[in-house]
Scaffold this motif. Structure first.
Motif, short mmCIF file in Angstrom:
data_model
loop_
_atom_site.label_atom_id
_atom_site.label_comp_id
_atom_site.label_asym_id
_atom_site.label_seq_id
_atom_site.Cartn_x
_atom_site.Cartn_y
_atom_site.Cartn_z
N TRP A 198 0.79 -1.41 0.40
CA TRP A 198 -0.20 0.10 0.06
C TRP A 198 0.79 1.37 -0.39
O TRP A 198 0.64 1.54 -0.76
N LYS A 199 1.92 0.83 0.74
CA LYS A 199 2.67 2.41 1.29
C LYS A 199 3.86 2.74 0.01
O LYS A 199 4.29 3.61 -0.40
N LYS A 200 3.92 0.72 -1.11
CA LYS A 200 5.18 0.73 -1.64
C LYS A 200 6.33 1.82 -1.62
O LYS A 200 7.52 2.49 -1.86
N VAL A 201 6.88 1.81 -0.05
CA VAL A 201 7.53 1.47 1.20
C VAL A 201 9.45 0.87 0.28
O VAL A 201 10.29 1.03 0.53
N SER A 202 9.18 -0.52 -0.16
CA SER A 202 10.16 -1.33 -0.55
C SER A 202 9.29 -2.22 -2.00
O SER A 202 8.51 -2.22 -2.60
N ARG A 203 10.69 -2.43 -2.23
CA ARG A 203 10.53 -3.76 -3.61
C ARG A 203 9.96 -4.78 -3.19
O ARG A 203 9.14 -5.30 -4.06
N TYR A 204 10.79 -5.28 -2.64
CA TYR A 204 10.41 -6.62 -1.82
C TYR A 204 10.58 -7.60 -1.04
O TYR A 204 10.75 -6.49 0.19
N VAL A 205 9.89 -7.95 0.31
CA VAL A 205 9.96 -8.83 1.17
C VAL A 205 10.62 -10.27 1.35
O VAL A 205 9.94 -10.86 0.49
N VAL A 206 11.52 -10.78 2.03
CA VAL A 206 11.92 -12.16 2.08
C VAL A 206 11.96 -12.84 3.39
O VAL A 206 12.19 -11.96 4.69
N MET B 268 9.88 -15.45 9.72
CA MET B 268 9.62 -14.44 10.81
C MET B 268 10.46 -13.08 8.82
O MET B 268 10.65 -13.79 8.17
N VAL B 269 10.75 -11.65 9.59
CA VAL B 269 11.12 -10.72 8.15
C VAL B 269 12.07 -10.95 7.51
O VAL B 269 13.63 -11.13 8.94
N ASP B 270 12.93 -11.71 6.73
CA ASP B 270 14.82 -11.72 6.50
C ASP B 270 15.39 -10.50 5.75
O ASP B 270 16.27 -9.73 6.69
N LYS B 271 14.69 -9.88 4.98
CA LYS B 271 15.71 -8.60 4.50
C LYS B 271 13.92 -7.97 3.59
O LYS B 271 12.95 -8.33 3.07
N VAL B 272 13.97 -6.81 3.46
CA VAL B 272 13.88 -5.92 2.69
C VAL B 272 14.33 -5.51 1.81
O VAL B 272 15.32 -4.60 2.43
N GLY B 273 14.03 -5.30 0.72
CA GLY B 273 14.18 -4.59 -0.19
C GLY B 273 14.08 -3.55 -1.02
O GLY B 273 12.97 -2.53 -0.73
N VAL B 274 14.63 -1.74 -0.80
CA VAL B 274 14.30 -0.95 -1.12
C VAL B 274 13.65 -0.36 -2.42
O VAL B 274 14.26 -1.85 -4.02
N VAL B 275 13.02 0.42 -2.31
CA VAL B 275 12.23 0.96 -3.83
C VAL B 275 13.41 1.02 -5.28
O VAL B 275 12.26 -0.02 -6.19
N GLY B 276 14.26 1.44 -5.41
CA GLY B 276 15.12 1.00 -7.05
C GLY B 276 15.92 -0.28 -6.70
O GLY B 276 15.98 -0.19 -8.27
N GLU B 277 15.99 -1.23 -5.90
CA GLU B 277 15.95 -2.69 -6.49
C GLU B 277 15.53 -2.84 -7.26
O GLU B 277 14.20 -3.41 -7.14
N GLY B 278 15.70 -3.84 -8.73
CA GLY B 278 14.75 -4.59 -9.29
C GLY B 278 15.14 -6.83 -8.69
O GLY B 278 15.22 -6.81 -7.81
N ASP C 63 17.01 -8.29 -9.88
CA ASP C 63 17.76 -8.92 -9.41
C ASP C 63 18.90 -9.10 -7.90
O ASP C 63 18.76 -9.46 -7.75
N GLY C 64 18.14 -7.44 -7.51
CA GLY C 64 18.07 -7.15 -5.62
C GLY C 64 17.67 -8.58 -5.21
O GLY C 64 18.51 -9.01 -4.45
N LEU C 65 16.87 -9.09 -5.65
CA LEU C 65 15.91 -10.24 -4.96
C LEU C 65 16.47 -11.59 -5.27
O LEU C 65 16.89 -12.00 -3.60
N ALA C 66 16.92 -11.42 -6.23
CA ALA C 66 17.60 -13.36 -6.62
C ALA C 66 18.95 -13.06 -5.58
O ALA C 66 19.65 -14.19 -5.27
N VAL D 262 7.94 -12.15 -1.76
CA VAL D 262 7.08 -11.02 -1.93
C VAL D 262 7.74 -9.93 -2.70
O VAL D 262 8.22 -9.75 -2.23
N PHE D 263 7.32 -9.78 -4.00
CA PHE D 263 7.79 -8.80 -4.96
C PHE D 263 7.05 -7.86 -5.63
O PHE D 263 6.19 -8.50 -5.98
N ASN D 264 7.06 -6.78 -5.50
CA ASN D 264 6.53 -5.92 -6.58
C ASN D 264 6.95 -5.41 -7.83
O ASN D 264 8.28 -5.19 -7.74
N PHE D 265 6.32 -5.91 -9.17
CA PHE D 265 7.30 -6.16 -10.39
C PHE D 265 6.20 -5.38 -11.04
O PHE D 265 4.62 -4.51 -11.11
#
Length: 79
Positions: free
Chosen positions: A16-24, A35-45, A47-50, A62-65
């Motif tokens: 909803w807030k688009k504050v991150s690109r993905y959550v692992v 539990m949350v392992d990592k959170v990706g910043v908005v600019g990551e694509g 490849d950052g998730l991988a 989960v990943f916003n694409f």
């Protein structure tokens, strides 16, 4: 199996807030909690998730694409 509240709040902030690109997410075997392992910043694509995923252990993500819809409109989906 319990799910920590941070898992839900991290997902909702991403969606909803688009504050991150993905959550692992990961499962802690000792406490039997998700539990949350990592959170990706908005600019990551993707490849950052991988790169955030370990080669030798299981994770859930989960990943916003971004994509263009059939109407040629910019859209974002959670996957």
């Amino acid at each position: 199996m319990r799910v920590k509240q941070k898992c839900l709040s991290s997902f909702m902030e991403m969606k909803w807030k688009k504050v991150s690109r993905y959550v692992v997410y990961k499962i802690d075997e000792k406490t039997r909690e998700v539990m949350v392992d990592k959170v990706g910043v908005v600019g990551e694509g993707y490849d950052g998730l991988a790169a955030a995923l370990p080669a030798d252990d299981c994770r859930y993500a989960v990943f916003n694409f971004d994509f263009l819809s059939c109407d040629n409109c910019q859209a974002i989906r959670e996957a």
